[in-house]
Design an enzyme around this catalytic site. Structure first.
Site, mmCIF file in Angstrom:
data_model
loop_
_atom_site.group_PDB
_atom_site.id
_atom_site.type_symbol
_atom_site.label_atom_id
_atom_site.label_comp_id
_atom_site.label_asym_id
_atom_site.label_seq_id
_atom_site.Cartn_x
_atom_site.Cartn_y
_atom_site.Cartn_z
ATOM 1 N N HIS A 370 0.771 -1.235 -0.069
ATOM 2 C CA HIS A 370 0.005 0.098 -0.009
ATOM 3 C C HIS A 370 0.960 1.288 0.060
ATOM 4 O O HIS A 370 0.246 2.244 -0.023
ATOM 5 C CB HIS A 370 -0.904 0.028 1.093
ATOM 6 C CG HIS A 370 -2.011 -1.097 1.235
ATOM 7 N ND1 HIS A 370 -3.218 -0.618 0.720
ATOM 8 C CD2 HIS A 370 -2.070 -2.211 1.545
ATOM 9 C CE1 HIS A 370 -4.131 -1.800 0.785
ATOM 10 N NE2 HIS A 370 -3.219 -2.793 1.427
ATOM 11 N N LYS A 561 -8.465 13.754 5.031
ATOM 12 C CA LYS A 561 -7.388 12.762 4.976
ATOM 13 C C LYS A 561 -6.217 12.578 5.911
ATOM 14 O O LYS A 561 -6.344 13.920 6.804
ATOM 15 C CB LYS A 561 -6.621 12.629 3.678
ATOM 16 C CG LYS A 561 -5.973 13.927 3.142
ATOM 17 C CD LYS A 561 -5.172 14.084 2.039
ATOM 18 C CE LYS A 561 -5.977 14.200 0.793
ATOM 19 N NZ LYS A 561 -6.140 12.930 -0.027
ATOM 20 N N ARG A 562 -5.415 11.768 6.554
ATOM 21 C CA ARG A 562 -4.591 11.899 7.512
ATOM 22 C C ARG A 562 -3.898 12.885 7.142
ATOM 23 O O ARG A 562 -3.503 13.351 5.995
ATOM 24 C CB ARG A 562 -3.686 10.634 7.607
ATOM 25 C CG ARG A 562 -4.620 9.344 8.083
ATOM 26 C CD ARG A 562 -4.929 9.667 9.600
ATOM 27 N NE ARG A 562 -3.866 9.539 10.466
ATOM 28 C CZ ARG A 562 -3.746 8.595 11.462
ATOM 29 N NH1 ARG A 562 -4.471 7.625 11.323
ATOM 30 N NH2 ARG A 562 -2.646 8.639 12.115
ATOM 31 N N LYS A 567 1.151 14.330 1.724
ATOM 32 C CA LYS A 567 -0.043 14.873 1.394
ATOM 33 C C LYS A 567 -0.589 16.259 1.351
ATOM 34 O O LYS A 567 -1.270 16.540 0.489
ATOM 35 C CB LYS A 567 -1.380 14.337 2.335
ATOM 36 C CG LYS A 567 -1.223 12.670 2.385
ATOM 37 C CD LYS A 567 -2.410 12.309 3.393
ATOM 38 C CE LYS A 567 -2.181 10.773 3.721
ATOM 39 N NZ LYS A 567 -2.936 9.873 2.437
ATOM 40 N N THR A 669 -8.314 6.813 -1.800
ATOM 41 C CA THR A 669 -9.503 6.235 -1.959
ATOM 42 C C THR A 669 -10.485 7.506 -1.712
ATOM 43 O O THR A 669 -11.844 7.313 -2.350
ATOM 44 C CB THR A 669 -10.105 5.206 -1.038
ATOM 45 O OG1 THR A 669 -9.427 5.415 0.401
ATOM 46 C CG2 THR A 669 -9.347 3.821 -1.703
ATOM 47 N N LYS A 673 -14.537 8.894 -3.463
ATOM 48 C CA LYS A 673 -15.609 8.919 -2.725
ATOM 49 C C LYS A 673 -16.046 10.277 -3.136
ATOM 50 O O LYS A 673 -17.219 10.709 -3.414
ATOM 51 C CB LYS A 673 -15.493 8.919 -1.320
ATOM 52 C CG LYS A 673 -15.020 7.485 -0.824
ATOM 53 C CD LYS A 673 -14.244 7.305 0.421
ATOM 54 C CE LYS A 673 -13.571 5.835 0.759
ATOM 55 N NZ LYS A 673 -12.769 5.871 1.888
HETATM 56 O O1 CKZ Z 1 -3.371 2.710 1.850
HETATM 57 C C1 CKZ Z 1 -4.414 3.054 0.979
HETATM 58 C C2 CKZ Z 1 -3.949 3.797 -0.052
HETATM 59 C C3 CKZ Z 1 -3.216 4.969 0.384
HETATM 60 C C4 CKZ Z 1 -2.104 4.563 1.266
HETATM 61 C C5 CKZ Z 1 -2.581 3.722 2.301
HETATM 62 C C6 CKZ Z 1 -1.924 3.003 3.006
HETATM 63 O O2 CKZ Z 1 -1.450 5.541 1.633
HETATM 64 O O3 CKZ Z 1 -2.758 5.753 -0.746
HETATM 65 O O4 CKZ Z 1 -5.281 4.258 -0.897
HETATM 66 C C7 CKZ Z 1 -5.503 1.993 0.294
HETATM 67 O O5 CKZ Z 1 -4.717 1.322 -0.536
HETATM 68 N N1 CKZ Z 1 -1.788 3.214 4.481
HETATM 69 C C8 CKZ Z 1 -0.795 2.444 5.038
HETATM 70 N N2 CKZ Z 1 0.079 2.561 3.923
HETATM 71 N N3 CKZ Z 1 -0.418 2.864 2.811
HETATM 72 C C9 CKZ Z 1 -0.393 2.177 6.433
HETATM 73 C C10 CKZ Z 1 -1.562 2.311 7.329
HETATM 74 C C11 CKZ Z 1 -1.312 1.727 8.843
HETATM 75 C C12 CKZ Z 1 -0.092 1.626 8.879
HETATM 76 C C13 CKZ Z 1 1.135 1.658 8.083
HETATM 77 C C14 CKZ Z 1 1.004 2.024 6.849
HETATM 78 C C15 CKZ Z 1 0.456 1.352 10.459
HETATM 79 C C16 CKZ Z 1 1.986 1.330 10.262
HETATM 80 C C17 CKZ Z 1 2.480 1.381 8.852
HETATM 81 C C18 CKZ Z 1 -0.108 1.008 11.677
HETATM 82 C C19 CKZ Z 1 0.889 0.941 12.677
HETATM 83 C C20 CKZ Z 1 2.143 0.843 12.700
HETATM 84 C C21 CKZ Z 1 2.865 0.979 11.410
#
Ligand code: CKZ
Length: 826
Positions: A370, A561-562, A567, A669, A673
């Site tokens: 991701h 978004k986060r 971003k 995503t 939406k």
């Molecule tokens: O995944 C979405 C994409 C976004 C992408 C997001 C994502 O930024 O562009 O549309 C669905 O495919 N999230 C993470 N990586 N990509 C992610 C989420 C949680 C955590 C991490 C990465 C997390 C981590 C690293 C939580 C706890 C510890 C470490």
């Protein structure tokens, strides 16, 4: 019970969905399940009664689905994810099982305010952002498409923190979402697996003299199942989401009790139950905490035990047929230890030889990547692994040994290549690279948008792409139209259905039929009316919540978004400041009133992201209170962005901000939406924006800025943000206001760190390089918004051409190309 009891003749079979039956159930539930008298019952009591009334109407389909899976034993998909961001289930469940209309009528007749009731429910915020919400959309699509599937995750006692804004700063509060109970879950006290940690490995020869391994002297935690039914839309298929909660094992309680140390026993019990206590609130940045690795192994081990138990329940199944019945999808590397755990089970419990175990494992697993951000790539110190999972460490070394041998045969003499692809990173300390483990342990790995997948092949997975090109495939993300259209925007959904019928709800490509109404003035007017009413509703919410008055006729410009540097919420702020300066110095010819809306959470330890939130609130404070602005600009930060708030904000957006540095956002995503709800996008050629523009046409999309290739090139050739600072006086003016404390009169240096980040610290995400193009494109946005018809036309075309971005399409692709599972006939 040994004996099968026939309940057929007692069955209150398939509870009816007519108004009278719903009303009876509501009254029954309030009395017999909730135990409350109507005279003293609160909105919460009525919500609980209502939830049980809905829930009861899903049970028989759920049981029938489970029974048929058991009987037919089809190949199933197991979606392993540390996050399922499902939000509230009351309205979604009603919509999917066809209860929405009669329920509304039943409630109305009884004088129950359904809108008040649904607000009572807590979000199940068991995820951080896009990755967790994607898993939730996938569950909806899997059921809707009648695919035999199970979601596996953790039942966190505390989900994503609640964000409050105090004096402009983010403050985190624990999300005690289970406080009033969860009507959608079923605790399964009897579905309990033992998960081992620590201990040591002993070797012993078996009857044939082969070396076998025992993992002994472990510390154990029990995993208890909690099941939640996931009904599909307009189908009887109801899949299961099984979340694991940690429970102390009887064993080590007893140990201390035997020593007469009651207090210590209870304390230890607490410690082991901490495993499933809280969701890590990070998105993209790993923090390497031991508890996180324990959470990962905990849910992986319980899930694999459950999967194998189910497989062997059918006496016709033999271990060598596992891949014919089991496909396991790993949602990022968070569950990647499953590769090693599967090997351990096949080798140590089922006594397969290495090659056969490995062949089965790689046929079963697949992995979704991701993100390409280096700080998100998980690695675990070898030392920690050895302490918690000694047998798994041995197996990972063995996997690495076989893999390195294979690669060195393919590319003899390339020692650098071997170092780069090794599962073990050597410097500065020995660590396990989870992405490499997931990659070699899978038959397919996928990116989440075309550009992202291509970048995987050319950057962080380039070596693996050389070794095994067919392994890397693309699965462009999608979102479920049931939540993000039907529920978020009932008004727009009804308008659409009145023109083209309801087929689009399960076949989103049918939205194309709307194109014939693009220039139909009655349709345009109705379409604009829906948007206007959604904006008025949001304005009312903001008024209640923040005491800020929004003008529903202004352009609603939304970035939700986060909060993360990549971003580029800061670029949005630079535009806001520039616009503010132009307004107060009368540099705008024909100004269009604008409302800039931002929402999102910062990881609690991410200092820069928290500074950005404070800056947004500081700028909003100045802009919203300066009479020189004359109502032409408003700015608000809406607190606690979540699935529930998204459902209120997204339908009200005119403009969707998707402005990440090209090459950084894997897919996004929220972009889908927002466009589906009629927002036009201003964005970079990043993530899924690229494919969205391709679908809706470049005339209907505001693209600006560097491409991913240009951004990489600029960085390579030496990027100097000062060149842009000195080359653009409006940019300099805006940045100097940050530097000099214009927006922080009470603390003049407050925003200096952000100024420094964008200048002397190198502006890693190239905001200054994209600033001019962004501002220019915002002028085009204004120009178009002045032409109501032209704007509405493009807005309709966006909706009509978003069909590709349904998660139903995404899931069909996974099912055919990765899992090889069939949709069942119902
Ligand atoms: O995944 C979405 C994409 C976004 C992408 C997001 C994502 O930024 O562009 O549309 C669905 O495919 N999230 C993470 N990586 N990509 C992610 C989420 C949680 C955590 C991490 C990465 C997390 C981590 C690293 C939580 C706890 C510890 C470490």
């Amino acid at each position: 019970m040994k004996k099968k009891i026939n309940t057929q003749k007692f069955k209150y079979s398939h509870l009816s969905k007519d108004v009278a039956s719903i009303q009876h159930s509501l009254a029954d539930s309030l009395t017999y399940t909730i135990g409350k008298d109507p005279h003293t019952s609160t909105a919460r009591d009525w919500f609980s009664a209502a939830a049980h009334t809905v829930r009861n109407r899903m049970m028989e389909n759920w049981m029938e689905t489970m029974r048929s899976y058991q009987k037919e034993d089809p190949k199933r998909v197991y979606y392993l994810s540390l996050e399922f961001l499902i939000g509230r289930l009351f309205t979604s469940s009603m919509i999917n099982v066809g209860l929405y209309e009669p329920f509304k009528q039943a409630a109305d007749e009884m004088g129950l305010d359904l809108d008040e009731l649904r607000e009572v429910e807590s979000d199940a915020a068991l995820g951080n952002g896009g990755l967790g919400r994607l898993a939730a959309c996938f569950l909806d699509s899997l059921s809707t498409l009648n695919i035999p599937a199970h979601g596996y995750g953790i039942r966190y006692e505390y989900g994503m923190f609640n964000q409050q804004i105090e004096n402009g700063y983010q403050v985190e509060h624990p999300d005690n979402w289970l406080r009033y109970g969860n009507p959608w879950e079923f605790p399964r006290a009897e579905i309990l697996f033992c998960v081992h940690f620590g201990g040591r490995v002993v070797e012993y020869p078996d009857e044939e003299g082969k070396i076998r391994h025992h993992w002994v002297d472990t510390t154990d935690v029990m995993a208890m199942a909690y099941d939640t039914p996931i009904p599909g839309y307009a189908t009887s298929t109801t899949n299961n989401m099984r979340l694991w909660a940690a429970k102390a094992s009887r064993d080590f309680e007893l140990q201390y009790f035997n020593e007469g140390n009651y207090i210590k026993a209870v304390q230890e019990k607490n410690a082991s139950e901490n495993l499933s206590k809280v969701l890590y609130p990070n998105d993209t940045t790993t923090n390497g905490k031991e508890l996180r690795l324990k959470q990962q192994f905990f849910f992986v081990s319980a899930s694999l035990q459950d999967i194998l138990r189910r497989f062997f329940r059918n006496p016709a199944n033999q271990v060598e047929n596992l891949p014919d019945k089991v496909a396991i999808q790993m949602n990022d590397t968070h569950p990647a230890v499953a590769v090693a755990e599967m090997m351990r089970l096949l080798l140590d419990t089922h006594h397969l030889d290495w090659d056969q175990a490995w062949e089965l494992t790689t046929r079963i697993f697949s992995y979704t990547n991701h993100t390409l951000l280096p700080e998100a790539l998980e690695t675990w110190p070898v030392e920690m692994f050895e302490r918690l999972l000694p047998r798994h460490l041995q197996i990972i070394y063995e996997i690495n040994h076989h893999f390195i041998r294979h690669v060195s045969h393919m590319f003899p003499g390339d020692m650098e290549l071997l170092k780069r692809v090794s599962l073990i990173q050597e410097e500065p300390e020995k660590r396990i690279r989870m992405a490499h483990l997931a990659t070699v342990g899978s038959h397919r790995i996928n990116g989440v948008a075309r550009l992202h997948t291509e970048l995987m092949k050319s950057t962080i997975f380039a070596d693996f792409y050389r070794i095994c090109p067919e392994k890397i495939v693309n699965m462009t993300n999608g979102v479920t139209p049931r939540l993000w259209m039907l529920q978020a925007n009932n008004e727009l959904s009804s308008l659409i259905s009145s023109k083209i019928g309801q087929g689009w709800i399960t076949d989103l490509s049918q939205l194309r039929q709307l194109e014939q109404f693009t220039d139909d003035s009655a349709f345009q007017q109705a379409f604009r009316h829906v948007k206007r009413s959604k904006k008025a509703f949001l304005a009312e919410r903001v008024q209640q919540l923040l005491k800020v008055e929004l003008n529903p006729d202004s352009l609603f410009d939304v970035q939700v978004k986060r909060i993360h540097e990549y971003k580029r919420q800061l670029l949005n702020v630079l535009h806001a400041i520039t616009r503010y300066n132009r307004i107060r110095h009368n540099r705008l010819e024909n100004p269009v009133p604008r409302t800039i809306i931002v929402a999102g959470k910062a990881a609690p330890g991410y200092v820069t992201a928290k500074r950005i939130i404070k800056l947004i609130n500081d700028v909003a404070e100045v802009v919203n209170n300066d009479p020189a602005v004359r109502g032409l600009l408003k700015m608000v930060f809406i607190p606690n962005y979540s699935v529930s708030t998204a459902l209120e904000i997204i339908p009200a957006a005119d403009l969707s901000e998707q402005i990440s540095t090209a090459g950084t956002e894997a897919s996004g995503t929220g972009n889908m939406k927002l466009a589906l709800n009629g927002a036009l996008t201003i964005g970079t050629l990043d993530g899924a924006n690229v494919e969205m523009r391709e679908e809706v046409g470049e005339d209907n999309f505001f693209i600006f800025g560097l491409t991913a290739a240009e951004a990489a090139e600029l960085r390579r050739d030496g990027y100097n943000p000062w060149d842009y600072y000195h080359g653009n006086w409006e940019l300099r003016e805006a940045l100097d206001m940050l530097r000099d404390g214009f927006f922080s009169p009470d603390e003049l240096t407050r925003h200096r760190p952000l100024f420094d980040l964008l200048t002397e610290q190198g502006d890693h995400y190239l905001l200054l390089a994209d600033y001019a193009a962004y501002i220019a494109m915002q002028e085009n946005v204004d120009a178009l918004y002045r032409e109501q018809h032209a704007w509405t036309r493009k807005s309709i075309l966006n909706v009509a051409r978003m069909g590709k971005f349904s998660s139903d399409r995404t899931i069909s692709e996974y099912a055919r190309q990765i899992w090889q599972v069939e949709q069942l006939k119902t």
